[in-house]
Design a protein around this motif. Structure first.
Motif, PDB file in Angstrom:
ATOM      1  N   PHE A  80     -24.076  -7.875 -16.686  1.00 26.91           N
ATOM      2  CA  PHE A  80     -25.193  -8.568 -16.022  1.00 26.91           C
ATOM      3  C   PHE A  80     -26.506  -7.811 -16.180  1.00 26.91           C
ATOM      4  CE2 PHE A  80     -22.951  -5.901 -13.007  1.00 26.91           C
ATOM      5  CZ  PHE A  80     -23.972  -5.099 -12.530  1.00 26.91           C
ATOM      6  N   GLU A  81     -26.432  -6.531 -16.566  1.00 22.69           N
ATOM      7  CA  GLU A  81     -27.635  -5.704 -16.676  1.00 22.69           C
ATOM      8  C   GLU A  81     -28.444  -6.103 -17.916  1.00 22.69           C
ATOM      9  OE1 GLU A  81     -28.959  -3.138 -14.527  1.00 22.69           O
ATOM     10  OE2 GLU A  81     -30.469  -3.974 -15.861  1.00 22.69           O
ATOM     11  N   THR A  82     -29.746  -6.262 -17.734  1.00 21.56           N
ATOM     12  CA  THR A  82     -30.578  -6.656 -18.882  1.00 21.56           C
ATOM     13  C   THR A  82     -31.580  -5.574 -19.294  1.00 21.56           C
ATOM     14  OG1 THR A  82     -32.119  -7.704 -17.362  1.00 21.56           O
ATOM     15  CG2 THR A  82     -30.449  -9.126 -18.384  1.00 21.56           C
ATOM     16  N   TYR A  83     -31.636  -4.494 -18.515  1.00 23.30           N
ATOM     17  CA  TYR A  83     -32.624  -3.452 -18.842  1.00 23.30           C
ATOM     18  C   TYR A  83     -32.336  -2.841 -20.210  1.00 23.30           C
ATOM     19  CZ  TYR A  83     -35.600   0.659 -18.450  1.00 23.30           C
ATOM     20  OH  TYR A  83     -36.547   1.611 -18.690  1.00 23.30           O
ATOM     21  N   THR A  84     -31.054  -2.566 -20.433  1.00 24.68           N
ATOM     22  CA  THR A  84     -30.638  -2.063 -21.745  1.00 24.68           C
ATOM     23  C   THR A  84     -30.089  -3.241 -22.570  1.00 24.68           C
ATOM     24  OG1 THR A  84     -28.576  -1.482 -20.632  1.00 24.68           O
ATOM     25  CG2 THR A  84     -30.083   0.330 -21.126  1.00 24.68           C
ATOM     26  N   ARG A  85     -30.086  -3.083 -23.898  1.00 17.32           N
ATOM     27  CA  ARG A  85     -29.619  -4.181 -24.764  1.00 17.32           C
ATOM     28  C   ARG A  85     -28.150  -4.507 -24.489  1.00 17.32           C
ATOM     29  NH1 ARG A  85     -29.655  -4.053 -31.443  1.00 17.32           N
ATOM     30  NH2 ARG A  85     -28.852  -6.150 -31.712  1.00 17.32           N
ATOM     31  N   ASN A  86     -27.365  -3.439 -24.313  1.00 18.20           N
ATOM     32  CA  ASN A  86     -25.957  -3.565 -23.941  1.00 18.20           C
ATOM     33  C   ASN A  86     -25.681  -2.485 -22.892  1.00 18.20           C
ATOM     34  OD1 ASN A  86     -24.716  -5.567 -25.920  1.00 18.20           O
ATOM     35  ND2 ASN A  86     -25.762  -4.154 -27.314  1.00 18.20           N
ATOM     36  N   THR A  87     -24.506  -2.529 -22.296  1.00 22.16           N
ATOM     37  CA  THR A  87     -24.141  -1.458 -21.373  1.00 22.16           C
ATOM     38  C   THR A  87     -23.160  -0.551 -22.116  1.00 22.16           C
ATOM     39  OG1 THR A  87     -24.492  -2.824 -19.435  1.00 22.16           O
ATOM     40  CG2 THR A  87     -23.025  -0.924 -19.168  1.00 22.16           C
ATOM     41  N   GLY A 125     -25.830   0.593 -28.238  1.00 22.80           N
ATOM     42  CA  GLY A 125     -25.362   0.695 -26.858  1.00 22.80           C
ATOM     43  C   GLY A 125     -26.474   0.643 -25.831  1.00 22.80           C
ATOM     44  N   THR A 126     -27.694   1.039 -26.239  1.00 23.25           N
ATOM     45  CA  THR A 126     -28.809   1.036 -25.288  1.00 23.25           C
ATOM     46  C   THR A 126     -29.956   0.133 -25.746  1.00 23.25           C
ATOM     47  OG1 THR A 126     -29.914   2.895 -26.384  1.00 23.25           O
ATOM     48  CG2 THR A 126     -28.336   3.444 -24.640  1.00 23.25           C
ATOM     49  N   GLY A 127     -30.181   0.068 -27.046  1.00 18.16           N
ATOM     50  CA  GLY A 127     -31.317  -0.718 -27.565  1.00 18.16           C
ATOM     51  C   GLY A 127     -32.649  -0.025 -27.421  1.00 18.16           C
ATOM     52  N   LYS A 128     -32.625   1.214 -26.927  1.00 15.82           N
ATOM     53  CA  LYS A 128     -33.888   1.930 -26.674  1.00 15.82           C
ATOM     54  C   LYS A 128     -33.834   3.309 -27.334  1.00 15.82           C
ATOM     55  CE  LYS A 128     -34.628  -0.231 -22.124  1.00 15.82           C
ATOM     56  NZ  LYS A 128     -35.509  -1.308 -22.530  1.00 15.82           N
ATOM     57  N   SER A 129     -34.792   3.549 -28.219  1.00 16.64           N
ATOM     58  CA  SER A 129     -34.755   4.799 -28.995  1.00 16.64           C
ATOM     59  C   SER A 129     -34.798   6.035 -28.090  1.00 16.64           C
ATOM     60  CB  SER A 129     -35.908   4.831 -29.997  1.00 16.64           C
ATOM     61  OG  SER A 129     -37.134   4.723 -29.318  1.00 16.64           O
ATOM     62  N   TRP A 130     -35.547   5.937 -26.973  1.00 17.76           N
ATOM     63  CA  TRP A 130     -35.707   7.128 -26.137  1.00 17.76           C
ATOM     64  C   TRP A 130     -34.435   7.490 -25.360  1.00 17.76           C
ATOM     65  CZ3 TRP A 130     -35.242   6.313 -20.848  1.00 17.76           C
ATOM     66  CH2 TRP A 130     -35.414   5.005 -20.401  1.00 17.76           C
ATOM     67  N   MET A 131     -33.477   6.595 -25.338  1.00 19.27           N
ATOM     68  CA  MET A 131     -32.214   6.902 -24.645  1.00 19.27           C
ATOM     69  C   MET A 131     -31.156   7.471 -25.598  1.00 19.27           C
ATOM     70  SD  MET A 131     -31.236   3.853 -22.072  1.00 19.27           S
ATOM     71  CE  MET A 131     -32.289   3.364 -20.722  1.00 19.27           C
ATOM     72  N   VAL A 132     -31.416   7.333 -26.897  1.00 18.01           N
ATOM     73  CA  VAL A 132     -30.372   7.626 -27.879  1.00 18.01           C
ATOM     74  C   VAL A 132     -29.862   9.076 -27.816  1.00 18.01           C
ATOM     75  CG1 VAL A 132     -29.953   7.810 -30.383  1.00 18.01           C
ATOM     76  CG2 VAL A 132     -30.953   5.721 -29.425  1.00 18.01           C
ATOM     77  N   GLY A 133     -30.793  10.024 -27.745  1.00 20.41           N
ATOM     78  CA  GLY A 133     -30.393  11.436 -27.729  1.00 20.41           C
ATOM     79  C   GLY A 133     -29.535  11.771 -26.519  1.00 20.41           C
TER      80      GLY A 133
END
Ligand code: PEP
Ligand code: MN
Length: 339
Positions: free
Chosen positions: A242-249, A273-281
């Motif tokens: 249900f979470e939409t902040y990230t691309r996937n959970t 898994g996140t859709g956001k480059s700043w979360m990848v590391g």
């Protein structure tokens, strides 16, 4: 059902037992460990009486396997599977980093990214030649030309290559050209494709489906294993919630769960898994500590202009600051970094 054998079971008695199993229309899967040998029964064992086997002298124990996945089951194969590709080991005690762009766009792009990754440290180069896009109007990948460009990047850097297959019509080219064949989330239940891959000897990176349970994911691995290809690497890449902040959970708890249920290596994709480059590391580091055998990360030289997945792509410079941290964590977790 699995039969745990007594140590040092004589060959003639083992052959007799295997003959009996096969005469019941069942297949056998033997796993020889340091202390014990395990015989897994594959097929419909619902009507098989365990007493039939406990009467054999060489059988120490008869256990019922309740899960529907058999060859992927840790009960069938207590030791971790380790897969060797291009001199890199994937599985128990080893950690791989697969990095590269979402899509192969042109020769200059893929070769320059590959060179930067090689310089910093990476195990494999990724790049999509066939792209499963939500819109038919989006960039669909360069197709076979993309595979040629990946080969050029491999020739320049020595990095083995990983690329996604979408249909069986190009299977021969993938077997010929690619070191690890990726099956994307959208094709996790393309059973025709999985069966065909099972008839090859190529390592397969099987991504978890967008809304697949762990059991469904392992049943897909079972399709490949059941055709004889034992080189299956699982990849957690986030699921729909249900979470939409990230691309996937990103379901990191899938890592220890898979480790308990199966002997197959499991890696994590913090990019999709996140859709956001700043979360990848951050999530790549978490994946290592969660017990994964590697990560697959999207790296692009110019994410803003990437033809796909720019938002989740990190730059080679970002990668160069993440890499030493992963290296340190690998030491702490006593994992051999395969670069
Ligand atoms: C990809 O790796 O670029 C990709 C499409 O991944 P997934 O199948 O996990 O969406
Ligand atoms: Mn992508």
């Amino acid at each position: 059902m699995i039969l745990v054998l007594k140590p040092g079971a004589p060959k003639e008695q083992l052959d007799e037992l295997l003959g009996r199993i096969r005469s019941m229309g069942l297949d056998v899967h033997i796993s020889v460990g340091v202390d014990t040998t395990i015989v897994g029964l594959v097929g419909d064992t619902t009507k098989v009486d365990r007493l039939v086997f406990s009467s054999y002298d060489i059988v120490l124990n008869v256990l019922k396997v309740t899960e529907p996945f058999k060859k992927a089951n840790r009960m069938f194969h207590p030791d971790d599977t380790v897969i060797e590709v291009g001199g890199r080991k994937i599985g128990e005690g080893h950690f791989v980093i697969i990095a590269g762009p979402c899509s192969v766009e042109n020769e200059e792009q893929i070769v320059s990214i590959a060179k930067e990754l090689k310089k910093i440290g990476a195990s494999f180069l990724r790049g999509g030649a066939y792209k499963p896009r939500t819109s038919p109007y989006s960039f669909q990948g360069l197709g076979l030309e993309g595979l040629d460009l990946l080969k050029a990047a491999r020739a320049e850097t020595g990095l083995p290559i990983v690329s996604e297959i979408m249909s069986t019509d190009v299977l021969d080219r993938f077997v010929e050209d690619v070191d690890i064949i990726q099956v994307g989330a959208r094709n996790m239940q393309n059973f025709v494709l999985l069966r065909e891959l099972g008839r090859t000897n190529k390592p397969v990176l099987l991504k978890r489906g967008l809304s697949a349970t762990l059991e469904e994911w392992l049943m897909s691995a079972e399709y490949i294993l059941n055709e004889g290809n034992e080189k299956v690497i699982l990849c957690e890449r986030g699921i729909r919630t249900f979470e939409t902040y990230t691309r996937n959970t990103l379901d990191l708890s899938a890592v220890p769960a898979i480790k308990k249920l199966s002997h197959l290596p499991v890696i994590v994709d913090p990019s999709h898994g996140t859709g956001k480059s700043w979360m990848v590391g951050t999530m790549a580091k978490a994946a290592l500590v969660a017990g994964s055998d590697g990560v697959i990360i999207e790296v692009h030289n110019n994410p803003k202009c990437a033809l796909s997945d720019g938002d989740q792509s990190i730059t080679p410079s970002d990668y160069s600051s993440i890499f030493p941290k992963i290296k340190k964590l690998a030491e702490i977790e006593e994992k051999q970094l395969e670069v």
